[in-house]
Structure formats: structure tokens, C-alpha cells
Design a protein around this motif. Sequence first.
Motif, PDB file in Angstrom:
ATOM      1  N   GLY A  87       0.712  -1.524   0.148  1.00 59.06           N
ATOM      2  CA  GLY A  87       0.195   0.045   0.050  1.00 59.06           C
ATOM      3  C   GLY A  87       0.858   1.190  -0.081  1.00 59.06           C
ATOM      4  N   LEU A  88       1.914   1.347   0.839  1.00 55.24           N
ATOM      5  CA  LEU A  88       2.857   2.383   0.833  1.00 55.24           C
ATOM      6  C   LEU A  88       3.620   2.599  -0.587  1.00 55.24           C
ATOM      7  CD1 LEU A  88       4.034   1.548   4.505  1.00 55.24           C
ATOM      8  CD2 LEU A  88       2.657   3.459   3.705  1.00 55.24           C
ATOM      9  N   ILE A  89       3.643   1.573  -1.316  1.00 50.86           N
ATOM     10  CA  ILE A  89       4.331   1.754  -2.764  1.00 50.86           C
ATOM     11  C   ILE A  89       3.569   2.203  -3.638  1.00 50.86           C
ATOM     12  CG2 ILE A  89       5.711   0.338  -4.358  1.00 50.86           C
ATOM     13  CD1 ILE A  89       7.141  -0.877  -2.235  1.00 50.86           C
ATOM     14  N   MET A  90       2.257   1.368  -3.820  1.00 53.89           N
ATOM     15  CA  MET A  90       1.388   1.719  -4.715  1.00 53.89           C
ATOM     16  C   MET A  90       0.629   2.996  -4.634  1.00 53.89           C
ATOM     17  SD  MET A  90       1.660  -0.405  -7.352  1.00 53.89           S
ATOM     18  CE  MET A  90       2.396  -2.354  -7.555  1.00 53.89           C
ATOM     19  N   GLY A  91       0.475   3.259  -2.983  1.00 57.47           N
ATOM     20  CA  GLY A  91       0.017   4.689  -2.889  1.00 57.47           C
ATOM     21  C   GLY A  91       1.143   5.593  -2.502  1.00 57.47           C
ATOM     22  N   THR A  92       1.122   5.873  -1.225  1.00 60.20           N
ATOM     23  CA  THR A  92       2.422   6.558  -0.609  1.00 60.20           C
ATOM     24  C   THR A  92       2.596   6.449   0.826  1.00 60.20           C
ATOM     25  OG1 THR A  92       3.900   8.533  -1.024  1.00 60.20           O
ATOM     26  CG2 THR A  92       1.376   8.927  -0.426  1.00 60.20           C
TER      27      THR A  92
ATOM     28  N   PHE B   2       8.199   7.296   1.284  1.00 58.15           N
ATOM     29  CA  PHE B   2       8.544   5.806   1.424  1.00 58.15           C
ATOM     30  C   PHE B   2       9.070   5.197   0.067  1.00 58.15           C
ATOM     31  CE2 PHE B   2       7.622   1.327   1.708  1.00 58.15           C
ATOM     32  CZ  PHE B   2       7.982   1.001   2.817  1.00 58.15           C
ATOM     33  N   GLN B   3       8.533   5.573  -0.859  1.00 58.11           N
ATOM     34  CA  GLN B   3       8.983   5.375  -2.367  1.00 58.11           C
ATOM     35  C   GLN B   3      10.462   5.367  -2.746  1.00 58.11           C
ATOM     36  OE1 GLN B   3       6.192   7.869  -3.854  1.00 58.11           O
ATOM     37  NE2 GLN B   3       7.562   8.650  -5.476  1.00 58.11           N
ATOM     38  N   HIS B   4      10.972   6.561  -1.902  1.00 55.44           N
ATOM     39  CA  HIS B   4      12.391   7.188  -2.025  1.00 55.44           C
ATOM     40  C   HIS B   4      13.238   6.076  -1.426  1.00 55.44           C
ATOM     41  CE1 HIS B   4       9.989  10.716  -3.045  1.00 55.44           C
ATOM     42  NE2 HIS B   4      10.230  10.325  -4.203  1.00 55.44           N
ATOM     43  N   ILE B   5      12.742   5.256  -0.407  1.00 53.39           N
ATOM     44  CA  ILE B   5      13.759   4.339   0.383  1.00 53.39           C
ATOM     45  C   ILE B   5      13.907   3.171  -0.322  1.00 53.39           C
ATOM     46  CG2 ILE B   5      13.593   5.728   2.409  1.00 53.39           C
ATOM     47  CD1 ILE B   5      11.964   3.389   3.591  1.00 53.39           C
ATOM     48  N   CYS B   6      12.929   2.826  -1.122  1.00 53.06           N
ATOM     49  CA  CYS B   6      12.906   1.441  -1.907  1.00 53.06           C
ATOM     50  C   CYS B   6      13.881   1.380  -3.077  1.00 53.06           C
ATOM     51  CB  CYS B   6      11.378   1.317  -2.536  1.00 53.06           C
ATOM     52  SG  CYS B   6      10.263   1.093  -1.330  1.00 53.06           S
ATOM     53  N   THR B   7      14.564   0.252  -3.098  1.00 54.70           N
ATOM     54  CA  THR B   7      15.917   0.066  -4.091  1.00 54.70           C
ATOM     55  C   THR B   7      15.480  -0.939  -5.120  1.00 54.70           C
ATOM     56  OG1 THR B   7      16.865  -1.727  -2.624  1.00 54.70           O
ATOM     57  CG2 THR B   7      17.571   0.444  -2.156  1.00 54.70           C
ATOM     58  N   ALA B   8      14.298  -1.552  -4.946  1.00 53.59           N
ATOM     59  CA  ALA B   8      13.836  -2.524  -5.911  1.00 53.59           C
ATOM     60  C   ALA B   8      12.460  -2.935  -5.825  1.00 53.59           C
ATOM     61  CB  ALA B   8      14.835  -3.926  -5.994  1.00 53.59           C
ATOM     62  N   TYR B   9      11.839  -3.341  -6.967  1.00 56.87           N
ATOM     63  CA  TYR B   9      10.582  -3.944  -6.887  1.00 56.87           C
ATOM     64  C   TYR B   9      10.532  -5.046  -7.750  1.00 56.87           C
ATOM     65  CZ  TYR B   9       9.301   1.048  -5.670  1.00 56.87           C
ATOM     66  OH  TYR B   9       9.345   2.202  -5.168  1.00 56.87           O
ATOM     67  N   GLU B  10       9.795  -5.939  -7.239  1.00 55.72           N
ATOM     68  CA  GLU B  10       9.490  -7.275  -8.089  1.00 55.72           C
ATOM     69  C   GLU B  10       7.762  -7.497  -8.291  1.00 55.72           C
ATOM     70  OE1 GLU B  10      11.189 -10.474  -5.975  1.00 55.72           O
ATOM     71  OE2 GLU B  10      13.109  -9.758  -5.631  1.00 55.72           O
ATOM     72  N   LEU B  11       7.439  -7.514  -9.805  1.00 56.95           N
ATOM     73  CA  LEU B  11       6.269  -7.606 -10.130  1.00 56.95           C
ATOM     74  C   LEU B  11       5.931  -8.714 -10.935  1.00 56.95           C
ATOM     75  CD1 LEU B  11       7.266  -4.393 -10.437  1.00 56.95           C
ATOM     76  CD2 LEU B  11       4.785  -3.981 -10.322  1.00 56.95           C
TER      77      LEU B  11
ATOM     78  N   PRO C 190       5.378   3.617  -8.144  1.00 58.03           N
ATOM     79  CA  PRO C 190       4.822   4.381  -6.823  1.00 58.03           C
ATOM     80  C   PRO C 190       3.531   5.383  -7.350  1.00 58.03           C
ATOM     81  CG  PRO C 190       7.196   4.630  -6.970  1.00 58.03           C
ATOM     82  CD  PRO C 190       6.826   3.903  -8.224  1.00 58.03           C
ATOM     83  N   TRP C 191       2.622   5.140  -6.617  1.00 55.30           N
ATOM     84  CA  TRP C 191       1.419   6.066  -6.890  1.00 55.30           C
ATOM     85  C   TRP C 191       0.291   5.340  -8.035  1.00 55.30           C
ATOM     86  CZ3 TRP C 191       0.106  10.712  -4.401  1.00 55.30           C
ATOM     87  CH2 TRP C 191       0.996  11.331  -3.710  1.00 55.30           C
ATOM     88  N   SER C 192       0.930   4.180  -8.397  1.00 58.06           N
ATOM     89  CA  SER C 192       0.110   3.662  -9.515  1.00 58.06           C
ATOM     90  C   SER C 192      -1.003   2.654  -9.078  1.00 58.06           C
ATOM     91  CB  SER C 192       0.886   2.962 -10.510  1.00 58.06           C
ATOM     92  OG  SER C 192       1.511   1.689  -9.755  1.00 58.06           O
ATOM     93  N   CYS C 193      -1.080   2.574  -7.788  1.00 56.67           N
ATOM     94  CA  CYS C 193      -2.459   1.758  -7.326  1.00 56.67           C
ATOM     95  C   CYS C 193      -2.636   0.559  -7.997  1.00 56.67           C
ATOM     96  CB  CYS C 193      -3.554   2.657  -7.314  1.00 56.67           C
ATOM     97  SG  CYS C 193      -3.604   4.279  -6.410  1.00 56.67           S
ATOM     98  N   GLY C 194      -1.476  -0.203  -8.280  1.00 56.37           N
ATOM     99  CA  GLY C 194      -1.642  -1.691  -8.646  1.00 56.37           C
ATOM    100  C   GLY C 194      -2.243  -1.732 -10.195  1.00 56.37           C
TER     101      GLY C 194
ATOM    102  N   HIS D 203       0.932  23.258  -7.489  1.00 56.81           N
ATOM    103  CA  HIS D 203       1.718  22.106  -7.728  1.00 56.81           C
ATOM    104  C   HIS D 203       1.925  21.142  -6.600  1.00 56.81           C
ATOM    105  CE1 HIS D 203       3.750  19.911 -11.002  1.00 56.81           C
ATOM    106  NE2 HIS D 203       4.757  19.655  -9.925  1.00 56.81           N
ATOM    107  N   GLY D 204       0.837  20.832  -5.840  1.00 58.16           N
ATOM    108  CA  GLY D 204       0.655  20.015  -5.005  1.00 58.16           C
ATOM    109  C   GLY D 204       0.241  18.720  -5.515  1.00 58.16           C
ATOM    110  N   PHE D 205      -0.185  17.931  -4.272  1.00 59.59           N
ATOM    111  CA  PHE D 205      -0.610  16.569  -4.801  1.00 59.59           C
ATOM    112  C   PHE D 205      -1.474  15.930  -3.658  1.00 59.59           C
ATOM    113  CE2 PHE D 205       3.636  17.163  -6.426  1.00 59.59           C
ATOM    114  CZ  PHE D 205       3.455  16.766  -7.559  1.00 59.59           C
ATOM    115  N   GLN D 206      -2.458  15.228  -4.041  1.00 58.12           N
ATOM    116  CA  GLN D 206      -3.529  14.637  -3.014  1.00 58.12           C
ATOM    117  C   GLN D 206      -3.225  13.090  -2.908  1.00 58.12           C
ATOM    118  OE1 GLN D 206      -7.629  14.640  -4.490  1.00 58.12           O
ATOM    119  NE2 GLN D 206      -8.477  14.510  -2.400  1.00 58.12           N
ATOM    120  N   MET D 207      -3.059  12.553  -1.649  1.00 53.91           N
ATOM    121  CA  MET D 207      -2.801  11.325  -1.547  1.00 53.91           C
ATOM    122  C   MET D 207      -4.034  10.420  -1.842  1.00 53.91           C
ATOM    123  SD  MET D 207      -0.858  10.448   2.075  1.00 53.91           S
ATOM    124  CE  MET D 207       0.891  11.202   2.587  1.00 53.91           C
ATOM    125  N   LEU D 208      -3.751   9.501  -2.476  1.00 55.45           N
ATOM    126  CA  LEU D 208      -4.736   8.722  -3.239  1.00 55.45           C
ATOM    127  C   LEU D 208      -5.505   7.514  -2.469  1.00 55.45           C
ATOM    128  CD1 LEU D 208      -3.276   8.357  -6.809  1.00 55.45           C
ATOM    129  CD2 LEU D 208      -4.596  10.132  -5.911  1.00 55.45           C
TER     130      LEU D 208
END
Length: 516
Positions: A166-171, A183-192, A215-219, A465-470
Motif C-alpha cells: 500500500g505504501l509503494i502503490m500509494g504512498t 516511502f518510495q524513495h527508500i525502496c531500491t527494487a520492486y519485483e512484479l 509508486p502511486w500507480s495503485c496496482g 503544484h501539490g498532490f492529493q494522497m490517493l
Amino acid sequence: MEPAVSLAVCALLFLLWVRVKGLEFVLIHQRWVFVCLFLLPLSLIFDIYYYVRAWVVFKLSSAPRLHGQRVRDIQKQVREWKEQGSKTFMCTGRPGWLTVSLRVGKYKKTHKNIMINLMDILEVDTKKQIVRVEPLVTMGQVTALLTSIGWTLPVLPELDDLTVGGLIMGTGIESSSHKYGLFQHICTAYELVLADGSFVRCTPSENSDLFYAVPWSCGTLGFLVAAEIRIIPAKKYVKLRFEPVRGLEAICDKFTRESQRPENHFVEGLLYSLDEAVIMTGVMTDEAEPSKLNSIGSYYKPWFFKHVENYLKANEGGLEYIPLRHYYHRHTRSIFWELQDIIPFGNNPIFRYLFGWMVPPKISLLKLTQGETLRKLYEQHHVVQDMLVPMKCLSQAVHTFHNDIHVYPIWLCPFILPSQPGLVHPKGDEAELYVDIGAYGEPRVKHFEARSCMRQLEKFVRSVHGFQMLYADCYMSREEFWEMFDGSLYHRLRERLGCQEAFPEVYDKICKAARH
């Protein structure tokens, strides 16, 4: 035993009352009774089960052996969906009520559910300073394990039940984000597992387009099956300073200056009115003054936001040493300040001492039992929103929140936003300091109407130029949504990876205008 006997007697009386009044009446008008007698004990049972399971799995080291087979099972389900004609979109088979988001995912009923049973920590590599985890691993699991062996995540979002997926696909964000980012900025690899059933690993140097688009793509680009996350050495305590500040200009100035100081490991602000706040700064340490030690996470302790408010009322600063894990989950027991609307007397010392060890109720169980009537009431008379705006716009943003929704306390959490590809990045080519403004509670503005008030707030966030958590309700049109988020890389990858027939677009998955 006495509290347990009293609870059993109260539960019996409650059941008789439900029989007379009807369950829906009680859930709406006396929700605290249902929560105290049923959801709190049930939540405790859930927590004990998952804690014991995680401990056993990690000790037996069975998760790494089983992980490969579980991933192959997910690939098999995707290929079977494809062989059957790809008639509907795919989504994870996890029930919507299990997520921390308050939004109800109705798409689960119409999409092909892919079962993903991945909820274990796979490996802790202290030499590479990496932890490898499955997507359903929670922050509670992570802190319990890592702090016990002297390590932690650089960014460890607050609530126990938040999952890595949830923290990767959201934030995700925490009071250390001014140093480390989201949270996405401390991740070094994803497996999908992708739309065709293939497996892919992506890093900043390998399949980098996908790495930055996830990140933020919600799966909606693929199914996350594992992630590698940076870890750093942990210390025993957080040396936390509390400073009450009055006057919005002084609050914004103090908060900005503290957020820019690299020696602060943690920076957080709680805004109790338009011109009253407490700014907190902390550093990790192994030494503590015994007289100033505060185990704030203990069940009998006051809720953290109420404890902080005492410094404001006394109009004097303070210094405390808080055990690291207690600090990380300081807002968990009161679900920030949401629990006061569910259990109005929850912070009363008598309640804390007798029943505080069962708090909080799990958000998933609150969702499961709220019913359609209560859900609509919450939707129209309750706000849960996180808006991310440039730090330079903080004063203007606080005024906008005050005028449009008037919810207090407000959570202020700074973060650095790197200039990287993907859905969310600064307007310029350099990293920029942002702030998360979190509003959770009942709006006090006159004639509050959810859709119009939230659209007004969303318009302001887009303008700076802000963002809304999804995770929250989003009322934007498709054009407005893609004005807020940069969809260039995202859309290019959806076409290249065949996602358009496999997954809904992120807007269609999360925005109310698309779902109704």
C-alpha cells in the motif's frame, strides 16, 4: 479477571439491546458500545494471531522457501485469466475492507480477483543494509523485527496496519521524510508480475522506467510480489523536544527552519487552531535521562496528541526520551485523533487502565461493520485527507484548510521531494521541500458539503503544484487529475506492457467521479 467478566456481562446486555432496537440503529447512534464490546476484543485476537504467525515464519525461515512457489501461483492465475479471454480487468483478491483506506473498493466485485498471499519478511541483509519483504508485510511487523536486532527503516509510516504494498502503490510518509523523502524513495527494487504473467525486477538502473512509474500507480501496472527497502542502524530512544508556537507566521517560520536542519532526525507539527501549534523535533540516541523517559506507547498512557496539547496549554516547551518503537507508533493507539469520535471517553484514565490494552480497533473491522448508512454519513460529515504542498505555500495552505473545512488538529509533516520521473515530482528540475497537511475529523465550517468543499481544496492544491494522497476520497475530473499528476511515463508504460486491457487506469480506480 474482573474486567473480562464485566465485559462479558456488558456484551450480553448489548445483545439484548440490539434485539430491541435493531443493529443498524445501534451501529449509527451508539457505535462506541459495539466497538468496545466486540471490535476491540476481536482486534486484539487478530493482532496476537498475526504477531505469532510472523514470529514463527521468520524463526523457521520458511517464507523464502515458499515465496517462489507463491509467485508462480500468481503467474499461473494471470495466465489462466489471459487464456479465458481477458474478459474483465484484474485486481488483487484481498477484500476491500482489509485495506486502511476508508474508500470502499466496489471494483472488487466486477474484476478478476488474483489471490496474493504474500505477507512475510523474506530477508534482512545488514551488510547491504536492505530488507526484502512481501507486499502485505505491515509496519507493525517491520518495527517489531528490525528494532529487536538494532535496525530500522529510514521512513517508517505511522499506523501498524499499513502494508508495504500500500505504501509503494500509494504512498507513505513519516516525520523523518524531510531527510529521506517519501516511502518510495527508500525502496531500491520492486519485483512484479505483469499483465502477461511474466516476472520482472526493476531498480533505478534496471527497468528504470517501471521502477519510477510504480509508486502511486495503485496496482495498475502489475502485481507487486516483493520489494527491497533500505535500512539504517537504530538507537534505543528518540530525544524529542516540544515547542509551543503561537501566530501562523511564527508557526510556518519555525516549522520551515526545523525542517531544513539536517541534524533533526524527526520533525512534526500539530496545529490545534489557526494560530496555535506545537512543533516537535527529535534525534535518535542510546542514552536517556531516567527522569525524562516517557513510554508513550504503553496502553495506560494518554493519547499522544492530547499529551502534546498539554505543552500548548502550559505554554512551555519540554524534552522527553521516548523508546524508538513507541515513537514510531505514537499516533497508533488513537488513530491520530480519529478514535475520539468513535470512543469519546477513550482517553479517560479509567478507560485506559481497564481497556487501553485492547486499543485501537482495527480500521479494517471498523470498515467491515460500518454499514451503508454510516458510510454515507461519514462521507458527508467527515474528512480524512492528506494534501502535499510546497513548504513555501504552507501559510496559504493552512488558511485554505481553515476556510474550506475547519478541522483541527491538523498534522504537519515535512518531506523532501526529489526530481525523479513518475507521477509525482516537483515542478522544477531540483528537489523541493514539501509538507503533508493531514486533516482528519468532522468539519466545523458552516454548511459543509463534501463534494463542493473538497473540490475547492483540490483546486487550491493543483494551483500550487501539490498532490492529493490517493487513499482518500478524490472528487477531481479526469482532466483535473492529470493536471495534478504527471501521467506521461505512466501512460507510456501502460501501453508498452499491455496494461490497458488488464488493469483499470489509476483515475478510474480511485476517483469518485469515475466510480459513481
